[in-house]
Write a protein that holds these residues in place. Structure first.
Motif, PDB file in Angstrom:
ATOM      1  N   PRO A 277      86.580 -23.863 -24.196  1.00  8.61           N
ATOM      2  CA  PRO A 277      85.165 -23.781 -23.806  1.00  8.61           C
ATOM      3  C   PRO A 277      84.755 -24.793 -22.740  1.00  8.61           C
ATOM      4  N   GLU A 278      85.568 -25.830 -22.549  1.00  8.61           N
ATOM      5  CA  GLU A 278      85.218 -26.844 -21.549  1.00  8.61           C
ATOM      6  C   GLU A 278      85.575 -26.398 -20.121  1.00  8.61           C
ATOM      7  N   GLU A 279      86.307 -25.303 -20.003  1.00  9.39           N
ATOM      8  CA  GLU A 279      86.726 -24.828 -18.676  1.00  9.39           C
ATOM      9  C   GLU A 279      85.803 -23.731 -18.171  1.00  9.39           C
ATOM     10  N   LYS A 280      85.717 -23.620 -16.843  1.00 12.52           N
ATOM     11  CA  LYS A 280      84.928 -22.569 -16.219  1.00 12.52           C
ATOM     12  C   LYS A 280      85.705 -21.249 -16.232  1.00 12.52           C
ATOM     13  N   THR A 281      84.965 -20.163 -16.143  1.00 17.81           N
ATOM     14  CA  THR A 281      85.557 -18.845 -15.945  1.00 17.81           C
ATOM     15  C   THR A 281      85.588 -18.569 -14.451  1.00 17.81           C
ATOM     16  N   LEU A 282      86.738 -18.194 -13.935  1.00 13.72           N
ATOM     17  CA  LEU A 282      86.878 -17.887 -12.510  1.00 13.72           C
ATOM     18  C   LEU A 282      86.763 -16.382 -12.297  1.00 13.72           C
ATOM     19  N   ILE A 283      86.069 -15.992 -11.246  1.00  9.34           N
ATOM     20  CA  ILE A 283      85.918 -14.576 -10.908  1.00  9.34           C
ATOM     21  C   ILE A 283      86.576 -14.346  -9.553  1.00  9.34           C
ATOM     22  N   HIS A 284      87.587 -13.480  -9.538  1.00 10.81           N
ATOM     23  CA  HIS A 284      88.301 -13.186  -8.293  1.00 10.81           C
ATOM     24  C   HIS A 284      87.832 -11.845  -7.747  1.00 10.81           C
ATOM     25  N   LEU A 285      87.409 -11.838  -6.503  1.00 12.00           N
ATOM     26  CA  LEU A 285      86.987 -10.619  -5.824  1.00 12.00           C
ATOM     27  C   LEU A 285      88.063 -10.257  -4.801  1.00 12.00           C
ATOM     28  N   ILE A 286      88.686  -9.092  -4.997  1.00 16.38           N
ATOM     29  CA  ILE A 286      89.849  -8.704  -4.188  1.00 16.38           C
ATOM     30  C   ILE A 286      89.496  -7.489  -3.333  1.00 16.38           C
ATOM     31  N   ASP A 287      89.776  -7.594  -2.042  1.00 12.96           N
ATOM     32  CA  ASP A 287      89.570  -6.464  -1.135  1.00 12.96           C
ATOM     33  C   ASP A 287      90.653  -5.425  -1.396  1.00 12.96           C
ATOM     34  N   LYS A 288      90.256  -4.229  -1.821  1.00 12.06           N
ATOM     35  CA  LYS A 288      91.225  -3.196  -2.205  1.00 12.06           C
ATOM     36  C   LYS A 288      92.102  -2.757  -1.034  1.00 12.06           C
ATOM     37  N   LYS A 289      91.527  -2.734   0.152  1.00 13.76           N
ATOM     38  CA  LYS A 289      92.255  -2.204   1.306  1.00 13.76           C
ATOM     39  C   LYS A 289      93.229  -3.222   1.891  1.00 13.76           C
ATOM     40  N   THR A 290      92.818  -4.486   1.990  1.00 11.76           N
ATOM     41  CA  THR A 290      93.684  -5.517   2.593  1.00 11.76           C
ATOM     42  C   THR A 290      94.552  -6.227   1.557  1.00 11.76           C
ATOM     43  N   GLY A 291      94.144  -6.177   0.262  1.00 11.42           N
ATOM     44  CA  GLY A 291      94.873  -6.893  -0.772  1.00 11.42           C
ATOM     45  C   GLY A 291      94.604  -8.386  -0.769  1.00 11.42           C
ATOM     46  N   LYS A 292      93.627  -8.813   0.018  1.00 15.64           N
ATOM     47  CA  LYS A 292      93.319 -10.245   0.106  1.00 15.64           C
ATOM     48  C   LYS A 292      92.172 -10.607  -0.848  1.00 15.64           C
ATOM     49  N   VAL A 293      92.268 -11.803  -1.435  1.00 16.33           N
ATOM     50  CA  VAL A 293      91.193 -12.315  -2.283  1.00 16.33           C
ATOM     51  C   VAL A 293      90.104 -12.864  -1.373  1.00 16.33           C
ATOM     52  N   VAL A 294      88.850 -12.501  -1.638  1.00 17.68           N
ATOM     53  CA  VAL A 294      87.721 -13.007  -0.852  1.00 17.68           C
ATOM     54  C   VAL A 294      87.708 -14.529  -0.928  1.00 17.68           C
ATOM     55  N   ASP A 295      87.456 -15.180   0.207  1.00 15.20           N
ATOM     56  CA  ASP A 295      87.565 -16.645   0.307  1.00 15.20           C
ATOM     57  C   ASP A 295      86.612 -17.404  -0.620  1.00 15.20           C
ATOM     58  N   ILE A 296      85.473 -16.812  -0.935  1.00 19.57           N
ATOM     59  CA  ILE A 296      84.489 -17.513  -1.766  1.00 19.57           C
ATOM     60  C   ILE A 296      85.035 -17.707  -3.179  1.00 19.57           C
ATOM     61  N   LYS A 297      84.826 -18.898  -3.723  1.00 17.32           N
ATOM     62  CA  LYS A 297      85.205 -19.174  -5.115  1.00 17.32           C
ATOM     63  C   LYS A 297      83.969 -18.934  -5.987  1.00 17.32           C
ATOM     64  N   TYR A 298      84.088 -17.979  -6.904  1.00 16.96           N
ATOM     65  CA  TYR A 298      83.002 -17.668  -7.832  1.00 16.96           C
ATOM     66  C   TYR A 298      83.386 -18.199  -9.211  1.00 16.96           C
ATOM     67  N   CYS A 299      82.472 -18.864  -9.881  1.00 17.35           N
ATOM     68  CA  CYS A 299      82.760 -19.287 -11.259  1.00 17.35           C
ATOM     69  C   CYS A 299      81.497 -19.222 -12.103  1.00 17.35           C
ATOM     70  N   THR A 300      81.707 -19.172 -13.409  1.00 18.25           N
ATOM     71  CA  THR A 300      80.605 -19.140 -14.360  1.00 18.25           C
ATOM     72  C   THR A 300      81.038 -19.906 -15.602  1.00 18.25           C
ATOM     73  N   GLU A 301      80.145 -20.027 -16.567  1.00 13.65           N
ATOM     74  CA  GLU A 301      80.468 -20.784 -17.780  1.00 13.65           C
ATOM     75  C   GLU A 301      81.577 -20.091 -18.565  1.00 13.65           C
ATOM     76  N   ALA A 302      82.185 -20.835 -19.475  1.00 16.41           N
ATOM     77  CA  ALA A 302      83.261 -20.278 -20.311  1.00 16.41           C
ATOM     78  C   ALA A 302      82.744 -19.073 -21.071  1.00 16.41           C
ATOM     79  N   THR A 303      83.496 -17.986 -20.980  1.00 17.31           N
ATOM     80  CA  THR A 303      83.083 -16.754 -21.645  1.00 17.31           C
ATOM     81  C   THR A 303      84.317 -15.926 -21.973  1.00 17.31           C
TER      82      THR A 303
END
Length: 521
Positions: A277-303
């Protein structure tokens, strides 16, 4: 509160159901449902409900009638257990130990098999489609091809022969062209642990009619590095839009080193799952066509998220809806010892599910001030606040409380949806109510009946339907009412009123997930 956890009986021959009401003439196809059906073998029993041996049910609709049949999945696990007349293959929540009368060699081999485990092929979680083939699946590297008409078990397929994954979700996504998408975990491959997103293309014209494994043409779209080598995140599903894949790397982790010693320590593999619970949840947004992960780092509370509902794009944002929990206590509530005690049923004993909406801005300009919310959509209170350059802290909007097993009109997958169907569990982890939820008005309509437990509702759209909710909702219902058989409940997708029910004249069991196959498929 009463539910049946004894071993089920299969019924492999198609039997005509007794219909009360009127099944729409346009409803033509087969609903396949999968879930545990055998909980004890000989003198041994499974400790966890999810571990039971797979029982597949088929409900076929045509000309206002329905037929039912069921079969146990003849997995290698099933065959080995039946041959030994005891549980000899371990599952996530049940560690199998050799017969005490067996000699040292047998015990040594069993120990080695659990140190580097060869996982079960007891696919009791869902029915999925790759190419033109249907498979019973759990979340290991093995899936079992089945005949969707007779339910006979066919080929055993190992993902690792086609894609390097040790685990894979039982909730792939499908696009309009017939391609399937899934994600799996590659553990310590060449010194790296990663999450591998792959695509299984639709059957090409040149391959039609040929017996070519659908997974032979699998393509890796992207590999997301795991934030820790030997403690990958557990996940059960993911989100998809036309252009993006949403993958949540949550702090519910599988400790690989602990798994290798679990057998020796006398504990099950599920005990090696740890929520941090002390760690953040990471959200990865991946471009389906290029296969690249979007550069922005998204995170939210532990869930903890098991089920994604839907995702869609709107004016430079990716919106995705999930059912979220505050911890992983839900799994513990399905140990057989808990299910058989009334005390184990109460909602107060586990984290309550919440329907949450997250919004990910796809651009984060350098001119944006720290502390500014980048979400510009007017219809949601979800936020994505800039913490520093290239990093956003996401806070969801809570749309509804207390339901899970969400389903939508899948024609709206990846598009903005209004309606969600699911199971409400007010006083128990076992649902006694199905619901329709309106994401705009926040209104809920429910169906329930005394001493009845409905399964995950499956929406089937009416051909050429006029609206998102123009169709029917199919629900498999188990009951403890004396003299009443299990039945398929058919609800109007708009009004949520009962249209018909088809009594199968035998007992049905609680199950997990399922798939509707239209007649033309």
């Amino acid at each position: 509160m009463s539910a049946d956890f004894s071993n089920a009986t299969e019924r492999p021959e198609a039997c005509k159901a007794e219909v009360k009401g009127c099944i729409p003439s346009w409803l033509r196809g087969t609903l396949l449902r999968n879930g545990p059906g055998i909980f004890s073998v000989g003198d041994t029993s499974y400790d966890h409900w999810f571990d039971g041996l797979s029982l597949i049910n088929s409900f076929s609709f045509s000309d206002g009638e329905m037929t039912h049949r069921s079969r146990f999945l003849r997995s290698d696990t099933y065959k080995a257990n039946m041959a030994a007349n005891r549980i000899v293959v371990s599952e996530m929540g049940t560690m199998a130990y050799p017969d005490p009368s067996k000699n040292f060699i047998v015990k040594a081999i069993t120990f080695l098999n659990h140190t580097v485990p060869d996982f079960t092929d007891n696919g009791a979680s869902n029915i999925i489609k790759y190419g033109n083939d249907y498979f019973a699946t759990s979340e290991t590297n093995y899936i079992r091809k089945i005949d969707p008409v007779t339910l006979e078990t066919q080929d055993k397929v190992d993902y690792q022969k086609y894609v390097s994954v040790n685990l894979a979700t039982s909730h792939p996504h499908y696009d309009k062209e017939g391609n399937s998408y899934n994600i799996g975990t590659s553990i310590a491959e060449k010194g790296k642990t990663k999450y591998t997103l792959f695509k299984v293309p639709a059957v090409s014209e040149k391959d039609k009619g040929k017996k070519i494994p659908a997974l032979k043409n699998a393509e890796v779209i992207c590999a997301v590095p795991c934030r820790s080598l030997l403690t990958p995140s557990y996940y059960h599903s993911f989100g998809m839009t036309d252009n993006y894949i949403i993958f949540i790397e949550q702090p519910l982790k599988l400790d690989i080193l602990k798994m290798t010693t679990a057998y020796m320590r006398g504990v099950n593999w599920a005990s090696c799952l740890k929520f941090c619970p002390e760690e953040k949840t990471l959200i990865h947004l991946i471009d389906k066509k290029t296969g690249k992960v979007v550069d922005i780092k998204y995170c939210t509370e532990a869930t903890v998220v098991y089920h994604h509902i839907n995702a869609f794009e709107d004016d430079g944002h990716v919106v995705f809806d999930v059912i979220a929990y505050n911890n992983n206590s839900l799994y513990d509530m399905f140990y057989m010892s808990k299910l058989k005690e009334k005390a184990g049923f109460h909602v107060s004993n586990y984290s309550k599910p919440s329907y949450k909406r997250f919004v990910l801005p796809t651009q984060c300009d350098k001119g944006v001030a720290v502390g500014e919310n980048l979400v510009k959509l007017k219809y949601t209170t979800a936020s994505a606040v800039k913490e520093k350059e290239g990093k956003l802290i996401c806070q969801p909007e809570v749309l509804c409380e207390g339901f899970d097993l969400p389903r939508i009109n899948y024609d709206f997958n990846g598009k903005k949806h209004q309606f969600v169907y699911g199971n409400m569990a007010k006083e128990s982890v076992l649902s006694n109510e199905v619901l329709k939820f309106d994401t705009i008005t926040k209104e809920t309509v429910c169906w329930s009946e005394d001493n009845c437990w409905p399964s995950e509702p499956v929406f089937v759209p009416r051909p050429n339907g006029e609206s998102e909710d123009d169709g029917v909702v199919l629900v498999s219902v188990t009951t403890s009412n004396p003299g009443q058989s299990g039945y398929i409940l058919i609800l109007d997708g708009k009004t949520f009123k009962e249209v018909a029910r088809a009594n199968v004249q035998t007992a049905l069991r609680m199950d997990m997930h399922g798939l509707f196959i239209p007649e033309q498929n």
